[in-house]
Scaffold this motif. Structure first.
Motif, PDB file in Angstrom:
ATOM      1  N   MET A   1       0.845  -1.173   0.000  1.00 19.83           N
ATOM      2  CA  MET A   1       0.000   0.000   0.000  1.00 19.83           C
ATOM      3  C   MET A   1       0.891   1.236   0.000  1.00 19.83           C
ATOM      4  SD  MET A   1      -3.233   0.811   2.459  1.00 19.83           S
ATOM      5  CE  MET A   1      -4.227  -0.447   1.690  1.00 19.83           C
ATOM      6  N   LYS A   2       0.426   2.282  -0.698  1.00 19.36           N
ATOM      7  CA  LYS A   2       1.207   3.519  -0.793  1.00 19.36           C
ATOM      8  C   LYS A   2       0.293   4.729  -0.658  1.00 19.36           C
ATOM      9  CE  LYS A   2       0.978   2.871  -5.688  1.00 19.36           C
ATOM     10  NZ  LYS A   2       1.516   2.337  -6.850  1.00 19.36           N
ATOM     11  N   ALA A   3       0.904   5.885  -0.498  1.00 22.61           N
ATOM     12  CA  ALA A   3       0.162   7.127  -0.253  1.00 22.61           C
ATOM     13  C   ALA A   3      -0.867   7.400  -1.345  1.00 22.61           C
ATOM     14  CB  ALA A   3       1.123   8.294  -0.114  1.00 22.61           C
ATOM     15  N   SER A   4      -0.541   7.082  -2.575  1.00 17.43           N
ATOM     16  CA  SER A   4      -1.475   7.361  -3.671  1.00 17.43           C
ATOM     17  C   SER A   4      -2.727   6.487  -3.604  1.00 17.43           C
ATOM     18  CB  SER A   4      -0.774   7.186  -5.023  1.00 17.43           C
ATOM     19  OG  SER A   4      -0.317   5.855  -5.172  1.00 17.43           O
ATOM     20  N   ASP A   5      -2.724   5.467  -2.749  1.00 18.19           N
ATOM     21  CA  ASP A   5      -3.925   4.645  -2.548  1.00 18.19           C
ATOM     22  C   ASP A   5      -4.992   5.372  -1.740  1.00 18.19           C
ATOM     23  OD1 ASP A   5      -2.835   2.495  -3.960  1.00 18.19           O
ATOM     24  OD2 ASP A   5      -1.947   1.626  -2.167  1.00 18.19           O
ATOM     25  N   ILE A   6      -4.614   6.463  -1.075  1.00 18.31           N
ATOM     26  CA  ILE A   6      -5.574   7.275  -0.330  1.00 18.31           C
ATOM     27  C   ILE A   6      -5.960   8.453  -1.220  1.00 18.31           C
ATOM     28  CG2 ILE A   6      -6.023   8.619   1.747  1.00 18.31           C
ATOM     29  CD1 ILE A   6      -3.689   7.138   3.097  1.00 18.31           C
ATOM     30  N   PRO A   7      -7.222   8.547  -1.611  1.00 17.40           N
ATOM     31  CA  PRO A   7      -7.636   9.690  -2.427  1.00 17.40           C
ATOM     32  C   PRO A   7      -7.430  11.008  -1.664  1.00 17.40           C
ATOM     33  CG  PRO A   7      -9.308   7.965  -2.468  1.00 17.40           C
ATOM     34  CD  PRO A   7      -8.315   7.578  -1.403  1.00 17.40           C
ATOM     35  N   ASP A   8      -7.056  12.048  -2.382  1.00 20.73           N
ATOM     36  CA  ASP A   8      -6.835  13.355  -1.759  1.00 20.73           C
ATOM     37  C   ASP A   8      -8.026  13.781  -0.929  1.00 20.73           C
ATOM     38  OD1 ASP A   8      -4.402  13.438  -3.088  1.00 20.73           O
ATOM     39  OD2 ASP A   8      -4.985  15.044  -4.465  1.00 20.73           O
ATOM     40  N   ASP A   9      -9.224  13.648  -1.487  1.00 20.27           N
ATOM     41  CA  ASP A   9     -10.408  14.122  -0.771  1.00 20.27           C
ATOM     42  C   ASP A   9     -10.662  13.349   0.520  1.00 20.27           C
ATOM     43  OD1 ASP A   9     -11.138  11.903  -2.366  1.00 20.27           O
ATOM     44  OD2 ASP A   9     -13.216  12.576  -2.525  1.00 20.27           O
ATOM     45  N   VAL A  10     -10.299  12.091   0.571  1.00 22.04           N
ATOM     46  CA  VAL A  10     -10.461  11.286   1.786  1.00 22.04           C
ATOM     47  C   VAL A  10      -9.513  11.788   2.872  1.00 22.04           C
ATOM     48  CG1 VAL A  10     -10.141   8.977   2.764  1.00 22.04           C
ATOM     49  CG2 VAL A  10     -11.354   9.263   0.588  1.00 22.04           C
ATOM     50  N   ALA A  11      -8.272  12.066   2.509  1.00 22.95           N
ATOM     51  CA  ALA A  11      -7.295  12.562   3.481  1.00 22.95           C
ATOM     52  C   ALA A  11      -7.660  13.966   3.950  1.00 22.95           C
ATOM     53  CB  ALA A  11      -5.894  12.551   2.873  1.00 22.95           C
ATOM     54  N   ILE A  12      -8.073  14.823   3.044  1.00 22.32           N
ATOM     55  CA  ILE A  12      -8.453  16.187   3.403  1.00 22.32           C
ATOM     56  C   ILE A  12      -9.698  16.164   4.292  1.00 22.32           C
ATOM     57  CG2 ILE A  12      -9.332  18.372   2.464  1.00 22.32           C
ATOM     58  CD1 ILE A  12      -7.344  17.881   0.091  1.00 22.32           C
ATOM     59  N   ASP A  13     -10.641  15.287   3.994  1.00 18.38           N
ATOM     60  CA  ASP A  13     -11.840  15.145   4.818  1.00 18.38           C
ATOM     61  C   ASP A  13     -11.478  14.677   6.229  1.00 18.38           C
ATOM     62  OD1 ASP A  13     -14.799  15.108   5.062  1.00 18.38           O
ATOM     63  OD2 ASP A  13     -14.477  12.952   5.341  1.00 18.38           O
ATOM     64  N   ALA A  14     -10.511  13.786   6.340  1.00 17.33           N
ATOM     65  CA  ALA A  14     -10.066  13.315   7.657  1.00 17.33           C
ATOM     66  C   ALA A  14      -9.474  14.465   8.467  1.00 17.33           C
ATOM     67  CB  ALA A  14      -9.049  12.186   7.508  1.00 17.33           C
ATOM     68  N   VAL A  15      -8.723  15.334   7.816  1.00 18.51           N
ATOM     69  CA  VAL A  15      -8.186  16.510   8.502  1.00 18.51           C
ATOM     70  C   VAL A  15      -9.340  17.406   8.950  1.00 18.51           C
ATOM     71  CG1 VAL A  15      -6.814  18.617   8.228  1.00 18.51           C
ATOM     72  CG2 VAL A  15      -5.942  16.437   7.357  1.00 18.51           C
ATOM     73  N   ALA A  16     -10.298  17.642   8.068  1.00 19.27           N
ATOM     74  CA  ALA A  16     -11.429  18.504   8.399  1.00 19.27           C
ATOM     75  C   ALA A  16     -12.230  17.950   9.581  1.00 19.27           C
ATOM     76  CB  ALA A  16     -12.342  18.665   7.186  1.00 19.27           C
ATOM     77  N   LYS A  17     -12.414  16.652   9.618  1.00 26.37           N
ATOM     78  CA  LYS A  17     -13.225  16.040  10.672  1.00 26.37           C
ATOM     79  C   LYS A  17     -12.508  15.927  12.007  1.00 26.37           C
ATOM     80  CE  LYS A  17     -16.424  13.612   7.719  1.00 26.37           C
ATOM     81  NZ  LYS A  17     -16.856  12.333   7.175  1.00 26.37           N
ATOM     82  N   THR A  18     -11.199  16.079  12.015  1.00 25.93           N
ATOM     83  CA  THR A  18     -10.455  15.951  13.269  1.00 25.93           C
ATOM     84  C   THR A  18      -9.916  17.284  13.775  1.00 25.93           C
ATOM     85  OG1 THR A  18      -8.433  15.351  12.060  1.00 25.93           O
ATOM     86  CG2 THR A  18      -9.822  13.539  12.850  1.00 25.93           C
ATOM     87  N   GLN A  19     -10.275  18.365  13.128  1.00 23.15           N
ATOM     88  CA  GLN A  19      -9.829  19.686  13.565  1.00 23.15           C
ATOM     89  C   GLN A  19     -10.363  20.008  14.956  1.00 23.15           C
ATOM     90  OE1 GLN A  19     -11.396  22.129  10.362  1.00 23.15           O
ATOM     91  NE2 GLN A  19      -9.331  22.535   9.664  1.00 23.15           N
ATOM     92  N   GLY A  20      -9.539  20.658  15.736  1.00 23.42           N
ATOM     93  CA  GLY A  20      -9.976  21.192  17.015  1.00 23.42           C
ATOM     94  C   GLY A  20     -10.088  20.201  18.155  1.00 23.42           C
ATOM     95  N   MET A  21      -9.627  19.003  17.973  1.00 25.75           N
ATOM     96  CA  MET A  21      -9.767  17.990  19.022  1.00 25.75           C
ATOM     97  C   MET A  21      -8.866  18.259  20.233  1.00 25.75           C
ATOM     98  SD  MET A  21     -10.235  14.543  16.730  1.00 25.75           S
ATOM     99  CE  MET A  21     -10.629  13.504  18.137  1.00 25.75           C
ATOM    100  N   HIS A  22      -7.880  19.126  20.051  1.00 24.81           N
ATOM    101  CA  HIS A  22      -6.934  19.388  21.137  1.00 24.81           C
ATOM    102  C   HIS A  22      -6.743  20.873  21.402  1.00 24.81           C
ATOM    103  CE1 HIS A  22      -6.035  15.139  21.284  1.00 24.81           C
ATOM    104  NE2 HIS A  22      -5.968  15.170  19.972  1.00 24.81           N
ATOM    105  N   GLY A  23      -7.795  21.642  21.226  1.00 23.95           N
ATOM    106  CA  GLY A  23      -7.761  23.030  21.661  1.00 23.95           C
ATOM    107  C   GLY A  23      -7.604  24.082  20.583  1.00 23.95           C
TER     108      GLY A  23
END
Length: 79
Positions: A1-23
């Motif tokens: 498995m490699k980085a290109s196996d993760i679609p850009d939008d999936v990774a960006i969505d993960a960042v968006a959904k985890t924002q602010g969890m630590h202040g």
């Protein structure tokens, strides 16, 4: 498995959904994003985030094993 196996939008969505969890409302940590994408190995998620930063789609740091402090880059169209 490699980085290109993760679609850009999936990774960006993960960042968006985890924002602010630590202040800071606009940051996501490397570990929170990795936990949000458990189907991918941690090294692959880290490589994907590094690629998105290098390409200017995210701000942050995936190079030295720190928490990352990833944040979304506002698009020029929406600015």
């Amino acid at each position: 498995m490699k980085a290109s196996d993760i679609p850009d939008d999936v990774a960006i969505d993960a960042v968006a959904k985890t924002q602010g969890m630590h202040g800071v409302s606009y940051w996501s940590t490397l570990w929170d994003v990795q936990a949000h994408l458990p189907q991918f190995p941690e090294k692959v998620v880290t490589a994907k985030l590094a690629s998105l930063v290098k390409r200017g789609l995210l701000k942050g740091n995936a190079q030295n094993g720190c928490r990352g402090d990833f944040e979304l880059v506002k698009s020029k169209a929406g600015a």
